[in-house]
Motif scaffolding. Sequence first.
Motif, PDB file in Angstrom:
ATOM      1  N   ALA A   1       0.840  -1.213   0.000  1.00 37.34           N
ATOM      2  CA  ALA A   1       0.000   0.000   0.000  1.00 37.34           C
ATOM      3  C   ALA A   1       0.871   1.259   0.000  1.00 37.34           C
ATOM      4  O   ALA A   1       0.604   2.213  -0.741  1.00 37.34           O
ATOM      5  N   MET A   2       1.942   1.258   0.805  1.00 39.83           N
ATOM      6  CA  MET A   2       2.784   2.465   0.845  1.00 39.83           C
ATOM      7  C   MET A   2       3.518   2.663  -0.484  1.00 39.83           C
ATOM      8  O   MET A   2       3.630   3.781  -0.993  1.00 39.83           O
ATOM      9  N   ILE A   3       3.998   1.567  -1.054  1.00 44.74           N
ATOM     10  CA  ILE A   3       4.699   1.688  -2.347  1.00 44.74           C
ATOM     11  C   ILE A   3       3.725   2.223  -3.405  1.00 44.74           C
ATOM     12  O   ILE A   3       4.066   3.107  -4.209  1.00 44.74           O
ATOM     13  N   GLN A   4       2.481   1.708  -3.354  1.00 46.45           N
ATOM     14  CA  GLN A   4       1.479   2.170  -4.329  1.00 46.45           C
ATOM     15  C   GLN A   4       1.253   3.677  -4.189  1.00 46.45           C
ATOM     16  O   GLN A   4       1.176   4.398  -5.184  1.00 46.45           O
TER      17      GLN A   4
ATOM     18  N   GLY B   1       1.873   5.420  14.176  1.00 47.23           N
ATOM     19  CA  GLY B   1       1.262   6.566  13.504  1.00 47.23           C
ATOM     20  C   GLY B   1       2.249   7.243  12.556  1.00 47.23           C
ATOM     21  O   GLY B   1       3.421   6.871  12.478  1.00 47.23           O
ATOM     22  N   GLU B   2       1.734   8.261  11.833  1.00 45.80           N
ATOM     23  CA  GLU B   2       2.554   8.897  10.782  1.00 45.80           C
ATOM     24  C   GLU B   2       3.723   9.688  11.346  1.00 45.80           C
ATOM     25  O   GLU B   2       4.737   9.884  10.682  1.00 45.80           O
ATOM     26  N   GLN B   3       3.545  10.198  12.576  1.00 43.54           N
ATOM     27  CA  GLN B   3       4.629  10.977  13.184  1.00 43.54           C
ATOM     28  C   GLN B   3       5.021  10.356  14.507  1.00 43.54           C
ATOM     29  O   GLN B   3       4.155  10.018  15.323  1.00 43.54           O
ATOM     30  N   ILE B   4       6.323  10.218  14.715  1.00 45.56           N
ATOM     31  CA  ILE B   4       6.773   9.622  15.970  1.00 45.56           C
ATOM     32  C   ILE B   4       7.774  10.547  16.660  1.00 45.56           C
ATOM     33  O   ILE B   4       8.322  11.462  16.037  1.00 45.56           O
TER      34      ILE B   4
ATOM     35  N   GLN C   1      10.853   7.905   2.202  1.00 47.18           N
ATOM     36  CA  GLN C   1       9.613   7.144   1.945  1.00 47.18           C
ATOM     37  C   GLN C   1       8.459   7.688   2.786  1.00 47.18           C
ATOM     38  O   GLN C   1       7.376   7.959   2.260  1.00 47.18           O
ATOM     39  N   SER C   2       8.692   7.802   4.109  1.00 48.49           N
ATOM     40  CA  SER C   2       7.600   8.173   5.014  1.00 48.49           C
ATOM     41  C   SER C   2       7.134   9.601   4.751  1.00 48.49           C
ATOM     42  O   SER C   2       5.926   9.868   4.736  1.00 48.49           O
ATOM     43  N   GLU C   3       8.083  10.517   4.566  1.00 50.63           N
ATOM     44  CA  GLU C   3       7.675  11.916   4.418  1.00 50.63           C
ATOM     45  C   GLU C   3       7.004  12.155   3.070  1.00 50.63           C
ATOM     46  O   GLU C   3       6.062  12.950   2.971  1.00 50.63           O
ATOM     47  N   CYS C   4       7.434  11.454   2.018  1.00 53.45           N
ATOM     48  CA  CYS C   4       6.777  11.619   0.720  1.00 53.45           C
ATOM     49  C   CYS C   4       5.395  10.959   0.724  1.00 53.45           C
ATOM     50  O   CYS C   4       4.454  11.453   0.117  1.00 53.45           O
ATOM     51  N   CYS C   5       5.272   9.853   1.442  1.00 54.94           N
ATOM     52  CA  CYS C   5       3.975   9.171   1.499  1.00 54.94           C
ATOM     53  C   CYS C   5       2.989   9.949   2.364  1.00 54.94           C
ATOM     54  O   CYS C   5       1.850  10.195   1.961  1.00 54.94           O
ATOM     55  N   ASN C   6       3.425  10.368   3.556  1.00 57.04           N
ATOM     56  CA  ASN C   6       2.490  10.952   4.532  1.00 57.04           C
ATOM     57  C   ASN C   6       2.405  12.476   4.476  1.00 57.04           C
ATOM     58  O   ASN C   6       1.486  13.057   5.060  1.00 57.04           O
ATOM     59  N   GLY C   7       3.381  13.103   3.846  1.00 56.26           N
ATOM     60  CA  GLY C   7       3.377  14.573   3.759  1.00 56.26           C
ATOM     61  C   GLY C   7       3.605  15.249   5.105  1.00 56.26           C
ATOM     62  O   GLY C   7       3.150  16.371   5.341  1.00 56.26           O
TER      63      GLY C   7
END
Length: 492
Positions: free
Chosen positions: A122-125, A219-222, A242-248
């Motif tokens: 899902a994250m890669i997508q 969660g998105e931010q830790i 990866q995380s910052e581009c996915c979650n903004g």
Amino acid sequence: MRVYNTLSKRKEEFVTLEPGKVKMYVCGPTVYNLIHIGNARPMIVFDTVRRYLEHKGYEVNYVSNFTDVDDKIIAKANEEGVSSQEISERYIAECQKDMEAMNVRPATTHPRATQEIDGMIAMIQTLVDKGYAYDVDGTVYFRTRKFQEYGKLSHKNLDDLRSGNRSLLVTGEDQKEDPLDFVLWKPKKEGEPSWPSPWSDGRPGWHIECSVMSKKYLGEQIDIHAGGEDLIFPHHENEIAQSECCNGKEFAKYWLHNAFLNIDNRKMSKSLGNFFTVREILEKYDPQVLRFFMLSAHYRSPLNFSADLMEAAKNGLDRIRNAVSNLKYLMDCGAAAKKADSGVPGGAAGEQNSAAQDRASGMTAAEESLLAGMKGYEEKFDEAMDDDFNTADAIAVIFELVKFANSNLTSENSQALLQVAYDEIVSLSDILGLIVEEKEELLDADIEALIAERQAARKAKNFARADEIRNLLAKQGISLLDTREGVKWKRA
Ligand code: AMP
Ligand code: ZN
């Protein structure tokens, strides 16, 4: 409290995203062999960080993964002619035994990569949909240059990275748009474990695992993301991308990295073959000595492993343990003397006690000033730990307290004061996960005798004594069950 953040390269005031709560992710081991003591360093230091945060009153959600799909696991499985799953399960179980021995508490959650494949797809997508990733013949790459902040953790400049990474061009990944791009998903090779995906039957890259597991369980931010310093680049840099581009959103506020455990000033590692497994060390030393050794240096200082330093760690730990058992002995002496005195009303010692201990605290004025002196150590301990978890200085404070107790306290002191000193040394050590109390193993016959005494106390309606015995047994991990056939007991 101040913590050193690899992101800013300085110590920063620690402020959590949510008051009173800490979300913390620590990259765990790849499980294809017994762990070595280099791998044990992050386990011990970040377990100590967790314990200290809890001591400060934070509720810590602590997540640490097991990487259970990887080239090395597959190679080991092929070597033994068994499945990758068999290898990873075996070494997860072995790793957990070592952690328990070193008094490393289990994480709140220990996710395993192979259980989280759906989240990774899902994250890669999402990254593909947002234009941060692209598929070439079933391999999905991250488009590194599209993330403007790439390099912010490792403080590397993209162009320097490019020239330093020319070798990547000749590794067979020449389908990449840019040598800096890294793999998110790769198609399976013959005999490898694989999962279906929109791009190919294959498996995830290593970096995506942690972005996904951290997001799912925290969660998105830790607040804190941690691991050994070899993970700063590329692993953590890629996780951020990866995380910052996915979650903004900003992924982790504080990035903590332990320095290496070295041997002859070189990093201890499987590939260099210069390692000792935790298991080998535990054949020679008490696991608490290994823990003490790791905490005797600040986590950001390199630590050189040697027999001499382990010997010094053993002596240091013994010094604390001896002080604790001496205090216990002094308390037992005091209790015995009191028992003897109680049969002689108005005896000399009785008079002395009542004169000296007519204060509510049961202490003399001189003792109260000793007590005040002791409180200072607790503050100094916290000061050391508040300064980027300086366990070396925190241990020095415990030594000071030990010296204070050894030179000031005798069997003449009140039980109350001796107990405070005892509790103080034990509890400060406990914050570091160091067990310094002698656990007296009760023999079955002792347990039976205490149970009989408890029954007699209940019969005589001395419920206070009955409860006291129950609590004493509970402290030793023995629980009682009152049944119709009598009292049954079991060890925890
Ligand atoms: P690995 O299984 O190699 O991914 O390592 C698991 C963890 O141990 C990572 O956080 C590594 O950074 C850490 N680690 C590995 N070797 C050492 C070492 N010699 N000193 C300190 N940390 C290490
Ligand atoms: Zn990781």
